[in-house]
Design an enzyme around this catalytic site. Sequence first.
Site, PDB file in Angstrom:
ATOM      1  N   SER A  88      -9.758  -0.649   7.068  1.00 12.96           N
ATOM      2  CA  SER A  88      -9.070  -0.752   5.634  1.00 12.96           C
ATOM      3  C   SER A  88      -8.495  -1.764   5.292  1.00 12.96           C
ATOM      4  O   SER A  88      -8.180  -1.853   3.882  1.00 12.96           O
ATOM      5  CB  SER A  88      -8.222   0.608   5.687  1.00 12.96           C
TER       6      SER A  88
ATOM      7  N   LYS B 163       0.931  -1.151  -0.082  1.00 11.72           N
ATOM      8  CA  LYS B 163       0.116  -0.109   0.027  1.00 11.72           C
ATOM      9  C   LYS B 163       1.030   1.240  -0.045  1.00 11.72           C
ATOM     10  O   LYS B 163       2.047   0.966   0.624  1.00 11.72           O
ATOM     11  CB  LYS B 163      -0.949  -0.132   1.268  1.00 11.72           C
TER      12      LYS B 163
ATOM     13  N   SER C 179      -9.610   1.467   2.532  1.00 11.96           N
ATOM     14  CA  SER C 179      -8.984   2.374   1.684  1.00 11.96           C
ATOM     15  C   SER C 179      -7.580   1.586   0.953  1.00 11.96           C
ATOM     16  O   SER C 179      -7.429   1.810   0.171  1.00 11.96           O
ATOM     17  CB  SER C 179      -8.220   3.390   2.643  1.00 11.96           C
TER      18      SER C 179
HETATM   19  N1  GLN Z   1     -13.242   3.661   6.242  1.00 11.24           N
HETATM   20  C1  GLN Z   1     -12.655   4.249   7.197  1.00 11.24           C
HETATM   21  C2  GLN Z   1     -12.269   5.659   7.252  1.00 11.24           C
HETATM   22  O1  GLN Z   1     -12.540   6.052   6.147  1.00 11.24           O
HETATM   23  C3  GLN Z   1     -11.482   3.344   7.879  1.00 11.24           C
HETATM   24  C4  GLN Z   1     -10.212   3.680   7.114  1.00 11.24           C
HETATM   25  C5  GLN Z   1      -9.046   2.951   7.305  1.00 11.24           C
HETATM   26  O2  GLN Z   1      -9.072   2.067   8.404  1.00 11.24           O
HETATM   27  N2  GLN Z   1      -7.843   3.666   7.181  1.00 11.24           N
HETATM   28  O3  GLN Z   1     -11.869   6.275   8.101  1.00 11.24           O
END
Ligand code: GLN
Length: 498
Positions: free
Chosen positions: A189, A90, A165
């Site tokens: 994410s 990532k 994400s």
């Molecule tokens: N979807 C969640 C957010 O937007 C979690 C994102 C993540 O775990 N980085 O914060």
Amino acid sequence: MASEPAFPRGRPLTSRPAGVVATADGVRSRRSSAEEALRDALARVDALDGRVGAFLEVNPDLAFEEARAVDARVAAGEELPLAGVPMAIKDNMWVAGRQATCASRILAGFRPPADATAVSRLRASGAVFVGRANMDEFAMGSSTENSSIQLTRNPHDLDRIPGGSSGGSAAAVASGMVPGALGSDTGGSIRQPAACCGVVGFKPTYGRVSRYGLVAFASSLDQIGPIARSVEDAARIYRAIAGPDPLDSTSSSREPGDPEAAVAKGAAGLTVGFLEEAQAEGLDGEVSKNLDDARRAFESAGARVKSVSVPRAPDAIAIYYVVASAEASSNLARYDSVRYGPRPPATDLAELYVESRTRGFGPEVKRRILLGTFALAAGYYEAYYGRAMRARALLSEDFDRAFREVDVIVCPSIPAPAFRIGEKTDDPLTMYLSDIFTVPASLAGLPAISLPSGFSGEGLPLGVQILGPRFAEDSVFAAAGALERELALPDEMPRGVG
Ligand code: GLN
């Protein structure tokens, strides 16, 4: 993209490539080589990534150099648990020699000074880095649509989001371009995109994996973890990256257990608690039916199955968006184009800040910074941040109580299958609800895995999540391994790319 595109031994690109453990075992026993595994991965990237968009950048030359070095280490008799395994990383993790931009304009061109600890541990274990995986900007989002660079598509249906994400990592693994990847998980994410793409994603206990070299989103929640096609593959990657690190003062000194042995162990003797609050009204019919299948699967695997309550779980989204945004607003204060990123023309310092942050951040990141700054403002601190922190502590206590009754807790990973690209972009609050089942484990710092549990009527993947007490990764892996064997889902290429 690949400088040496020849595909080894005429296997069709639409066949399933070997997984993490199978690749490593092949390279270790010299039946194949790291170079061959890399060629296979790059040929798949060439053939498929034009449609999927998982990678922001692929570095064939660097990767071949790494692969040859791994082959030399194997030949010299080194024991490498991830020998020659091609991986996607990532874009919020440091890989020396590559960029790390968090899919943000404000970090364009940033080259990290070193490897993240998780990355250097993968290197030490023999992994080979294929390229940088797309993500929501600064890991804020649930669909990868917040990337400032490109869309990533779900390999099961190219009109749908891969989740987020870590959507690039999950899509790269699901489409067979790489057997394994690293994602990061702040509120879901790793687990949510893994579920959307029909692969396994694991978030370790907070503190289990060093955060050194992971660009901070919300420091009290961020964890790095693996995405792979099987529970055993995820366990192998997790074991390689876990453990104490002097470079991260929040990393735990406890030694990780033996996750691969746990996977093989089975669920007999485990008490599995199905989360009562997840089955409240409003649960999608298909998701609910799928959860019943998982319950029966656990029963036939010999687990004791019951219901368990975590009364404050429904408050987790509200708590999370205050805490995560507050921490993000503070962590992102450093991006002012003085130390990082392209520098826009400006006549004074204030204008430089305004210009660089206005141009450099996308709308979701700005929204979080505003939300977080508001929640931390002197007059509101107690009402929002202070209160959220107290509620977070109470939620953790709920989990502690629940884990006196059960070894692991089970709930869905996602409230519904992957939605269509564009469907929720104008409605951030609905988007935030994608995380409803993943944020509780994040707030309490618990280890949690998402594994594929079947398909919706439309053929889209569904996922089940297993949560354990802090540092009880082995119980989570034991339950996940047992469920995976019992469900015995076919390992096929997703139909969007198959
Ligand atoms: N979807 C969640 C957010 O937007 C979690 C994102 C993540 O775990 N980085 O914060």
